[in-house]
Design a protein around this motif. Structure first.
Motif, short mmCIF file in Angstrom:
data_model
loop_
_atom_site.label_atom_id
_atom_site.label_comp_id
_atom_site.label_asym_id
_atom_site.label_seq_id
_atom_site.Cartn_x
_atom_site.Cartn_y
_atom_site.Cartn_z
N UNK B 155 64.93 80.42 10.83
CA UNK B 155 64.46 81.80 10.96
C UNK B 155 65.41 82.74 10.22
N UNK B 159 64.23 85.06 7.11
CA UNK B 159 64.36 86.52 7.11
C UNK B 159 65.08 86.98 5.84
N UNK B 200 69.35 92.66 9.51
CA UNK B 200 68.64 91.39 9.35
C UNK B 200 69.01 90.42 10.46
N UNK B 202 70.02 91.15 13.48
CA UNK B 202 69.35 91.64 14.70
C UNK B 202 67.90 91.23 14.69
N UNK B 203 67.24 91.50 13.57
CA UNK B 203 65.82 91.18 13.47
C UNK B 203 65.58 89.69 13.62
N UNK B 207 63.40 87.75 16.38
CA UNK B 207 62.27 86.95 15.91
C UNK B 207 62.36 85.53 16.45
N UNK B 210 60.89 85.31 19.79
CA UNK B 210 59.42 85.37 19.70
C UNK B 210 58.86 84.04 19.22
N UNK B 211 59.50 83.47 18.22
CA UNK B 211 59.02 82.21 17.65
C UNK B 211 59.08 81.11 18.70
N UNK B 212 60.18 81.05 19.46
CA UNK B 212 60.31 79.98 20.46
C UNK B 212 59.30 80.16 21.59
N UNK B 214 56.45 81.74 21.34
CA UNK B 214 55.16 81.42 20.75
C UNK B 214 54.96 79.93 20.61
#
Lengths: 351, 732
Positions: B155, B159, B200, B202-203, B207, B210-212, B214
């Protein structure tokens, strides 16, 4: 639309799913779920910022061929968004700008600089904002309705000294020897109106009358010179553009020297444009749709003809690229001319 | 061709250190995940070191002409390919290992030549393939640790890659440098310039969460279809079984055999099941431990049949037949021919069951598999098959051994079983009706249970149901307090016992009623691990059940022990269609176990579950309300009147699009007036004139656009649309 990376992730997710199904491997399903989740999050982070996004654009009404023109697009958002790309302009003159971050209470202004490549009147269409999301897997776009018009003037070039020396007498009306009424001649006095210059106040009359009185001056009789642009419909667009640039360059010289010049052209009849802005606006959008120059010159109204001091024209019988500067009196007859050559970019040189 | 040339052309070098770093970490994690498997221990140190060196070298050489590097790498790739082909030719039945080694080396060599962003992306995608290979080899949850680390690094890399990509995209159109100002944005970068690292990072971390999350949801709702349609099934290649037993059965837990001195039962060993021997003593008492003995990947869940006993002695069971059929190994798989007792024409539907067994603890030299094994994938010179269809190996199964079996299991239908009738073949009756002298009450019980039943199937079910309902499964029974028949003791004295007692009682009662039956030992299917998809078989899953002979059909399994799944429930897919179903079933099992052990905790859990459901209901209600409100707001915004100037411009654009489709495209620099004149020259279009006049007035004449003007323009547009449509219709 998936990007190259997005397509690869989706392809891998499909392949891993098939492999997982065939091997009945739960851990491969986990890996596949991770890939699918990446794709979903990538899509969501590309779509999310575009919702609730507003764009406002400020574009100058005028630009010049070959010169940068700044378009400011202000983005305001109800949701935080990153990695936005603003694209604007018109065909032949487009630009993009990267907006790293925009959020609620944190609008961003993107300044796009386009370089118009050609004169013309352009409708600047919708602003397009693209977002690739945080993972770069999808590119989604949103258009914001906005309609402005931009007039792109033709480019002008400084004229060489020799050309200037030859043109100036004609442009200033000295070649014809005509004396025109000057704007300094006083016509009379009248009551002061708001907006009148204080320098024009006629104090003697004001003292006598007890109210402000101003001098009123003579209107000039007519322009000292005219520039006739050949709009022969058989010429190529490139040749027309070159002629337009040449005419614009001469017009600029005239304005710089304070000469009062009118620009003439044939559009289903003679049209005249006076003043720098009006003339350049017309030159921006002029099209070749006229008959041959001698025919239209023959149809020039007599009063106009009288007012003409010079006609700078591209004559069909002259070799291509030759700019003929002729005295007004010789317009209908055998021209005695001083020839100049102009290049495709409108620079004029002595022939 | 142009696109191909663009693809092949050199890309600009990538200068972003974070992107390179995170890509390298992702590659390293994938390498470690693969080399965690025993087959790749040799590469566990070498390859990571080379990968790090490769990435450092690529960063140093980026932007330089590296033709000589590519030449060297090409030669090395050829050498690696040669090693792969050699490995495949040496053992053509185990291509996965040399193929994986090839992938590892290709990834390592590629690390030395990653100058551009697209090369780094290729490395990242290759590491996903390595993770897939690691997942295929992995058997337990330890892989999830590698997957979590890989997700973190990937990830981050994505990014940073996205940042670089969007900067390049923004710079692709010609023009001077663009700038961004205002709000929270810094000046927009030119391509290749440094990214806002903190932002980046932080983002990327957000993320990742969210990915995990999801991934967990997607995994729960991923469908599991029927698979295992492979041309070759896995089996271990590392160790070849030497023939040291010559067909004898050796149980590592009872190396001296299942009979103690003077015929007494041997001392109990909780680490192994006493039923995997040539004798089974019903006087054994003890509890097996819960060690994981094997993992099974199977298309269907069956009892994993190990051994069959045909002779009841009164105190236990024996295998009377010592003759074995030797089947020689060669080109795998071995085809298992059935002996006389199995060579019966099955008329029922059979289904192909593919199983792969991953041995975790040493096991007897017996192949455990679903009934009616046909093909065996095993690294052994020979195997032995007895008359009952059990398969014996030349050596014991050791931890790490893998073998696969394809069975053709029979799917009996109740109607078919009810219809079964006719004489029992003599060779079946002779063997499977055998009984020692039994106490009269056992025989009377058998007679009482079976008389009056209309069919053979009903008789068998009556006995089965009687045992399930009238007796209790209990692992704490004491030793048999008085000598005598073990089944009699169970049925009339103890009235509780192990699965061996239940299965023996059923087999004896059926034989006493004249129905051929035999005792089978093996393992129950085990517990499905929803994450790995494997059935986890434990030592305590060792089990005994009964097979009953139905004339014209064959041997049918029955389960007489209460608390064990009925045999009718076997043969279902090992995992359900949706993983979420398996997860819920697992949750219910845990809750049931918890309730049995700690009632208080169970009540607390019930309360928690209730609270969760209530919370979910409230959340759904709130989310639903917000969604409805949001939808209403969105609809209202869409219905809200557009600003008149923009609306008029939209009308003009639609008109131009319409006319373009009718053969009047507006030139990019054509003015409104010019376009109108051109269109009108082709025919009267007063609507076009009206719309053009309105636009010109607003754009150039300083008129204010009013809603009325917009409405009028829309009405003109409708007429243009109708005229254009009718003109097309007329032309058609």
């Amino acid at each position: 639309m998936p990007t190259r990376e997005g397509a690869a992730v989706l392809a891998l997710a499909g392949a891993v799913f098939l492999l997982a199904t065939n091997l009945l491997s739960g851990l491969l399903f986990v890996l596949d779920a991770l890939l699918v989740s990446c794709a979903l999050v990538g899509f969501a982070t590309a779509a999310w910022p575009l919702r609730g996004l507003a764009a406002r654009r400020r574009v100058p009404g005028r630009g010049v061929e070959g010169e940068p023109l700044a378009i400011a697009v202000e983005l305001s958002a109800r949701r935080a968004g990153r990695f936005l790309v603003v694209e604007d302009g018109w065909p032949g003159a487009r630009a993009r700008a990267l907006v790293p971050h925009v959020g609620p209470g944190a609008p961003a202004v993107a300044t796009l600089t386009v370089v118009p490549s050609r004169r013309g009147r352009y409708a600047v269409g919708p602003v397009e904002v693209a977002c690739r999301g945080m993972l770069g897997l999808f590119t989604l776009r949103r258009r914001f309705s906005a309609a402005e018009a931009v007039v792109v003037w033709p480019a002008t070039r400084p004229l060489p000294g020799a050309v200037v020396e030859s043109l100036l007498p004609a442009l200033e009306g000295r070649a014809s020897g005509r004396r025109t009424r000057q704007a300094e001649d006083v016509y009379g006095v009248r009551d002061y109106q708001p907006g009148d210059q204080f320098a024009r106040i006629h104090w003697r009359s004001t003292a006598r009358r007890g109210a402000l009185v101003v001098r009123e001056y003579e209107q000039p009789e007519g322009p000292a010179a005219a520039i006739v642009l050949d709009l022969d419909r058989t010429q190529t667009p490139a040749r027309l553009d070159a002629a337009v640039r040449a005419a614009a360059s001469i017009l600029r010289l005239a304005v710089q020297r304070g000469a009062d010049v009118v620009l003439l052209g044939w559009e289903d009849g003679w049209v005249a444009h006076r003043g720098w802005e009006a003339a350049m606006d017309w030159l921006a959008g002029v099209r070749a749709a006229a008959p041959r120059l001698p025919e239209v010159l023959a149809a020039l109204p007599s009063d106009r003809r009288a007012a003409l001091a010079v006609a700078a024209a591209v004559h069909r019988d002259l070799p291509a690229g030759v700019l003929a500067v002729v005295p007004a009196e010789d317009v209908a007859g055998e021209p005695g001319f001083t020839g100049f050559v102009y290049a495709a970019d409108g620079t004029v040189q002595a022939w | 061709m142009v696109r191909l040339r663009r693809l092949l052309a050199s890309a600009p070098p990538e200068h972003s250190v974070p992107l390179r770093l995170w890509t390298m970490v992702a590659v390293l994690v994938s390498v470690f995940a693969v080399t965690a498997h025993d087959d790749f221990l040799q590469q566990r140190l070498t390859i990571p070191v080379l990968v790090v060196a490769g990435f450092a070298f690529s960063y140093w050489r980026r932007g330089k002409r590296n033709w000589w590097v590519k030449a060297v790498l090409a030669v090395l790739c050829l050498e690696v390919s040669r090693q792969f082909l050699r490995g495949v030719m040496a053992d053509p039945y185990h291509t996965s290992v040399p193929l994986t080694v090839l992938l590892l080396w290709l990834q390592t060599l590629h690390a030395f030549d990653v100058p551009a962003r697209r090369d780094l992306l290729f490395s990242l995608l290759s590491s996903v393939i390595l993770m897939a290979v690691a997942a295929a080899f992995a058997l337990d949850h330890s892989f999830l640790v590698y997957l979590g680390l890989f997700a973190f690094a990937a990830v981050q890399a994505m990014v940073h890659n996205a940042w670089q990509g969007v900067a390049e995209y923004a710079a692709r159109l010609p023009g001077p440098r663009r700038s961004v100002a205002g709000g929270a944005a810094a000046a927009g970068p030119a391509p290749g310039t440094a990214a806002p690292r903190t932002a980046l990072l932080w983002a990327a971390n957000h993320l990742l969460v969210l990915v995990l999350l999801g991934a967990a949801v997607v995994f729960a709702f991923t469908p599991r279809l029927e698979g295992m349609r492979l041309t070759s099934l896995p089996f271990s290649a590392q160790r070849v079984l030497l023939d040291v037993f010559a067909g004898r059965i050796v149980n590592p837990a009872y190396p001296e055999g299942a009979r103690g001195p003077d015929g007494a039962p041997p001392p109990w060993n909780p680490r192994g099941y006493f039923g995997f021997s040539t004798t089974l003593d019903l006087r054994m008492r003890g509890v097996l431990d819960d060690r994981l003995v094997m993992r099974v990947r199977a298309t269907r869940a069956y009892n994993w049949r190990g051994m069959v006993f045909d002779t009841y002695t009164g105190t236990g069971w024996e295998i009377a037949e010592a003759r074995l059929t030797q089947i020689d190994g060669g080109v795998p798989p071995m085809t298992i021919t059935r002996r006389q007792d199995e060579s019966i024409g099955y008329t029922a539907r059979t289904e192909r069951v593919v199983q792969t067994f991953f041995v975790e603890e040493e096991q007897p030299n017996v192949v455990f598999a679903a009934p009616l094994a046909e093909l065996l994938y095993l690294a052994a010179d020979r195997v032995y098959v007895d008359r009952y269809g059990s398969i014996r190996l030349p050596g014991t199964l050791r931890p790490g051994d893998v073998y696969s079996v394809v069975s053709r299991a029979w799917v009996p239908q109740a109607a078919q079983l009810r219809a079964a009738r006719g004489p029992v073949p003599t060779f079946i009756a002779e063997r499977y009706l055998q009984l020692p002298p039994l106490p009269e009450r056992v025989v009377a019980l058998a007679r009482r249970l079976t008389e009056g039943q209309p069919t053979l199937f009903d008789q068998v079910v009556a006995v089965n149901r009687f045992l399930i309902t009238a007796y209790r499964y209990d692992l704490s029974i004491p030793h048999q307090r008085r000598p005598g028949d073990a089944v009699d003791y169970f049925l009339f004295v103890e009235r509780r016992g192990y699965c061996e007692q239940f299965a023996s009682a059923m087999a004896v009662l059926l034989r006493a009623a004249g129905i051929p039956a035999r005792l089978v030992t093996g393992y129950t299917p085990g517990t499905l691990n929803p994450i790995t998809g494997l059935l986890e078989v434990r030592n305590s899953d060792a089990h005994a059940w009964v097979e009953v002979f139905f004339p014209g059909l064959g041997w049918v399994e029955f389960e007489p022990t209460p608390g064990f799944p009925d045999t009718a429930e076997l043969g279902v897919p090992a995992s359900r269609r949706w993983v979420v179903q398996d997860l819920l079933a697992l949750g219910r099992t845990y809750a049931r176990d918890l309730a049995a052990r700690w009632p208080v905790a169970a009540r607390l859990l019930d309360g928690l579950v209730l609270a969760l459901w209530a919370g979910l209901a409230v959340t759904l209600a709130v989310a639903g309300g917000l969604a409805v409100a949001g939808a209403r707001r969105s609809l209202a915004a869409r219905a809200a009147p557009q600003e008149p100037t923009a609306a008029l411009a939209e009308v003009y654009r639609e008109m131009c699009a319409l006319l373009a489709r009718r053969g009047f495209p507006r030139g990019p620099s054509e003015t409104v007036a010019e376009f109108r004149a051109r269109v009108e020259a082709a025919g009267p279009w007063p609507e076009v004139a009206a719309i053009s006049a309105a636009v010109e007035g607003v754009a150039y004449g300083g008129d204010a656009a009013t809603p009325e003007a917009v409405a009028a323009a829309r009405a003109h547009l409708d007429r243009v649309r109708r005229r254009a449509g009718s003109a097309r219709g007329a032309a058609g």
